[in-house]
Design an enzyme around this catalytic site. Structure first.
Site, PDB file in Angstrom:
ATOM      1  N   HIS A   1      50.646  52.242  41.379  1.00  0.00           N
ATOM      2  CA  HIS A   1      49.986  52.530  42.654  1.00  0.00           C
ATOM      3  C   HIS A   1      48.715  53.353  42.415  1.00  0.00           C
ATOM      4  O   HIS A   1      47.662  53.072  42.991  1.00  0.00           O
ATOM      5  CB  HIS A   1      50.894  53.346  43.586  1.00  0.00           C
TER       6      HIS A   1
ATOM      7  N   LYS B   1      64.871  51.027  57.103  1.00  0.00           N
ATOM      8  CA  LYS B   1      65.244  51.379  55.735  1.00  0.00           C
ATOM      9  C   LYS B   1      65.235  52.887  55.551  1.00  0.00           C
ATOM     10  O   LYS B   1      64.353  53.575  56.047  1.00  0.00           O
ATOM     11  CB  LYS B   1      64.248  50.757  54.742  1.00  0.00           C
TER      12      LYS B   1
ATOM     13  N   ARG C   1      50.500  42.127  40.932  1.00  0.00           N
ATOM     14  CA  ARG C   1      51.144  42.237  39.626  1.00  0.00           C
ATOM     15  C   ARG C   1      51.324  40.877  38.968  1.00  0.00           C
ATOM     16  O   ARG C   1      51.228  40.756  37.754  1.00  0.00           O
ATOM     17  CB  ARG C   1      52.515  42.895  39.764  1.00  0.00           C
TER      18      ARG C   1
ATOM     19  N   SER D   1      58.397  50.705  42.671  1.00  0.00           N
ATOM     20  CA  SER D   1      59.132  51.911  43.050  1.00  0.00           C
ATOM     21  C   SER D   1      60.641  51.677  42.944  1.00  0.00           C
ATOM     22  O   SER D   1      61.381  52.554  42.493  1.00  0.00           O
ATOM     23  CB  SER D   1      58.786  52.326  44.479  1.00  0.00           C
TER      24      SER D   1
END
Length: 159
Positions: free
Chosen positions: A17, A41, A90, A127
């Site tokens: 990040h 969440k 990514r 993460s």
């Protein structure tokens, strides 16, 4: 003033990040890091903790603002006169989803999305993966800033 936003949940912020945020901070006068609030969440870190960690690890850039947001990212952008979203990619699998989001955001508001390829060093990093490895006692010191490692270690010790 050229503004952009880097959105995400950042639970916790990783070196991947930071790579994207630091690169965006060199391209734009002002970069917002928008910490998404997803009430469905429960994160490892509370929103306020994430914001604090991000502020600490981005302080050296001088042009990064960190705020929470709930709702549509394009509304966050409109409220702050931000014409661009910066996202790291990514892998090719990220592109499929992110392209759809970029097209939707542009269709809703005209906000552009710019993709920055992730540094290959962080191409596997998320993460979720950091939390899983740290939970099982694995070494994640090379994947997160020192402040985040300390907070992560303390949090997992409590749980």
């Amino acid at each position: 003033m050229r503004r952009a936003v880097c959105p995400g949940s950042f639970d916790p912020i990783t070196n991947g990040h930071l790579d994207i945020i630091s690169r965006a901070s060199r391209l734009y006068d002002e970069v917002y890091v928008a910490v998404m609030i997803n009430q469905a969440k429960r994160g490892l870190f509370e929103i306020e903790e994430r914001i604090d960690l991000i502020r600490r690890v981005t302080a050296e850039y001088g042009n990064v603002r960190v705020e929470a947001f709930h709702g549509l990212l394009v509304d966050f952008c409109k409220q702050r006169d931000i014409p661009a979203i910066v996202k790291g990619l990514r892998a090719v699998s990220d592109f499929d989803y992110e392209l759809q989001m970029a097209q939707m955001n542009n269709g809703l508001s005209g906000v552009e999305t710019l993709f920055i390829p992730t540094n290959p060093t962080y191409s596997f990093l998320s993460s979720s993966l950091v939390k899983e490895v740290a939970t099982w006692g694995g070494d994640v010191s090379h994947l997160v800033p020192a402040e985040v490692l300390q907070a992560l270690t303390e949090r997992l010790r409590k749980d």
